[in-house]
Write a protein that holds these residues in place. Sequence first.
Motif, PDB file in Angstrom:
ATOM      1  N   GLN A  85       0.483  -1.769  -0.289  1.00 56.52           N
ATOM      2  CA  GLN A  85      -0.104  -0.279  -0.043  1.00 56.52           C
ATOM      3  C   GLN A  85       0.657   1.483  -0.153  1.00 56.52           C
ATOM      4  O   GLN A  85       0.412   2.474  -0.653  1.00 56.52           O
ATOM      5  N   ILE A  86       2.442   1.098   1.025  1.00 51.96           N
ATOM      6  CA  ILE A  86       2.695   2.288   0.837  1.00 51.96           C
ATOM      7  C   ILE A  86       3.517   2.048  -0.772  1.00 51.96           C
ATOM      8  O   ILE A  86       3.470   3.907  -0.868  1.00 51.96           O
ATOM      9  N   GLY A  88       2.207   2.683  -3.295  1.00 56.65           N
ATOM     10  CA  GLY A  88       1.247   2.378  -3.944  1.00 56.65           C
ATOM     11  C   GLY A  88       1.508   3.090  -4.091  1.00 56.65           C
ATOM     12  O   GLY A  88       1.149   4.003  -4.909  1.00 56.65           O
ATOM     13  N   LYS A  89       0.771   4.086  -2.428  1.00 57.07           N
ATOM     14  CA  LYS A  89       0.759   5.362  -2.916  1.00 57.07           C
ATOM     15  C   LYS A  89       1.763   6.675  -2.671  1.00 57.07           C
ATOM     16  O   LYS A  89       1.526   7.942  -2.859  1.00 57.07           O
ATOM     17  N   TRP A  90       3.237   6.296  -2.804  1.00 59.47           N
ATOM     18  CA  TRP A  90       4.479   6.672  -3.231  1.00 59.47           C
ATOM     19  C   TRP A  90       3.645   7.222  -4.735  1.00 59.47           C
ATOM     20  O   TRP A  90       4.387   8.325  -4.962  1.00 59.47           O
ATOM     21  N   GLU A  92       1.491   7.226  -6.413  1.00 61.21           N
ATOM     22  CA  GLU A  92       0.503   7.325  -6.329  1.00 61.21           C
ATOM     23  C   GLU A  92       0.289   9.516  -5.737  1.00 61.21           C
ATOM     24  O   GLU A  92       0.641  10.674  -7.596  1.00 61.21           O
ATOM     25  N   ASP A  93       1.292   9.691  -5.545  1.00 57.96           N
ATOM     26  CA  ASP A  93       1.104  11.436  -4.820  1.00 57.96           C
ATOM     27  C   ASP A  93       2.099  11.127  -4.195  1.00 57.96           C
ATOM     28  O   ASP A  93       2.171  11.112  -2.683  1.00 57.96           O
ATOM     29  N   ARG A  96       2.134  14.524  -1.694  1.00 56.13           N
ATOM     30  CA  ARG A  96       0.987  14.743  -0.433  1.00 56.13           C
ATOM     31  C   ARG A  96       1.635  13.789   0.758  1.00 56.13           C
ATOM     32  O   ARG A  96       1.328  13.408   2.025  1.00 56.13           O
ATOM     33  N   ILE A  97       2.704  12.839   0.594  1.00 60.08           N
ATOM     34  CA  ILE A  97       3.445  11.701   1.777  1.00 60.08           C
ATOM     35  C   ILE A  97       3.789  12.488   2.225  1.00 60.08           C
ATOM     36  O   ILE A  97       4.618  12.698   3.723  1.00 60.08           O
TER      37      ILE A  97
END
Length: 636
Positions: A85-86, A88-90, A92-93, A96-97
């Motif tokens: 999940q982390i 993937g989010k990295w 994507e954006d 934002r992180i």
Amino acid sequence: MAHESFEDETVAAMLNKDFISIKVDREERPDVDHIYMAVCQAMTGQGGWPLTVFLTPEKKPFFAGTYFPRSRKYNRAGMVEIVAQIAGKWQEDAQRIREVGDQIIQETSSRMLEHRSGGEVSEQTLHEAFKLYEDRFDPENGGFGDSPKFPTSHNLSFLLRYYEKTGKPKALEMVEKTLDAMHRGGMYDHIGYGFSRYSVDDKWLVPHFEKMLYDNALLTMTYIEAFQVTEKKKYAEVAEQIIAYVLRDMTDVGGAFYSAEDADSEGEEGKFYVWTPDEVEVVLGPDEGDLYAELFDITESGNFEGHNIPNLIETTLESFAKRKQIPLDELKKRIEAARVKLFAHREQRIHPGKDDKILTSWNGLMIVALSKAARALDKPAYAEAAAKAADFLLEHLRRKEDGRLLARYRDGEAAFLGYVDDYAFLVWGLIELYEATFELRYLREAVQLNEEMLRLFWDDEKGGLFFYGSDAEQLLTRPKEIYDGAMPSGNAAAALNLLRLSRLTYDAKLSQVADEQLQAFAGAVVNYPPGHALMLAALDFAFGQPSEIVIAGDPGKVETQQLLRTVHRQYLPNALLILHPSGVAGEEVRKLIPLASDKLPLGGQATAYVCQNFACHSPTTDLEELEDLLNANGSH
């Protein structure tokens, strides 16, 4: 997690694909540990180890937690899911992180840098602390609070001070109950000596079997102090047994001390330490085996996962001897002979791993313990061991080019700039070592290291000492540690050192800094006094009437040694002891310790001067008169 996740091929592949994995030894880098633990607490409301933190490449934390299994179970996310999940989010954006990381840093920094004055400490703070200790005390099993129970012997040391100050029997009762219960429980190694890190139950039976140097150092100090207060030999015996363990199993060939022994051996926690009745009988034979097993609660059913942790929770040697109609001295001899045989047998087992790194701070605490024991028990060998460790640290854990103290030594390499604990605990050790040996060089080193500590760690704006130095790697923020956890805080030890050194050296600046140090953390101490036991000891020193005791005489003469022994035997937590010899050595003492200047032997005989606030009673050469002066003078 090491076994479940980091050694798992799937998890390792996922981590290596999208992350740089960094494993931190929190004993080598406590600065990193403190800061990211604060991050975890701010994000999740709790902390602990293992600590897992995900950072951006700029080291900004954005996700944290403690234990994560390999895969989801018991409603707890697993490493496989979290890592995917982390990553993937990295993708994507990432921006934002990074913004989340900025917010977390801001929140954590504001929490850690909260101004902790805003309160006023006084002698009343000591009384409030006592009441809170009394409220949390476990009258049945000793110790404070519920399980798990940690020894935190600095709490007991404060209560001994409080007893000596006020005469309140409840303070001493809490100390003795706890010291007796810890020693009788399974947290104490009745066969090889030394204490484990903590007890998982409230009766002190089942330990986390890891043995830490700092626990054993702090407990040695407290058992020695209890012996001085009560004159009960059993406390001196426990202290000597702990020291025997440390000198036997935890001492490097150079004289310094290793950090810890693991809980596990052969993949099982406690396997090295537990017994069955059959094993005991094989070693001791049926008669002595039955006797030992009955005394130490070694049964067929077991008291720990089908095996047995030797303990004396339900009995004592005295009551057992009475019940068995065996003379106590005879029983003690038989049990000691049995212990020696069991120890020799246990030595053949596969030992737990040893953490053989040498930490300056923890060694400082052991030097304190050995120095206190050397004085109270009149055992010069302990002072020699303390001196050997101090010499090792001063030689190998200071940077050659500028004398900067370093934190860790292993396999010939010293590394990591020393933290405030390293300075504070080593200075404490050197002051105690001076009073055990009267070698002035140790006090000189203490003064020099204390000056360097103030230069590198002092907060000119708000007072107090930062955890890492101004010359160190700058992390998210510079925290100040004041809370006493398993170990007392470096700030508290430094406060006590400042008070003692200011009086020894007549340094008014140090006295002022000591006052600022106490005020800097007044808010935290007043808010919860029992969380700051060593700072309470510093307050007791500051608000009390500390004594200065000068023995003027030739250290090689019997009468000088007799005067010194009279002082050493007593429990005098707020007294400073100085030896003033004649000749060139005396000149050196007078340069460093002006108080000694006019204190000379009377009629060529060794003479004692007992002073309070620099006003002295009539000098004496008589041992009984000296003892009376120490008692009457409020040195206690």
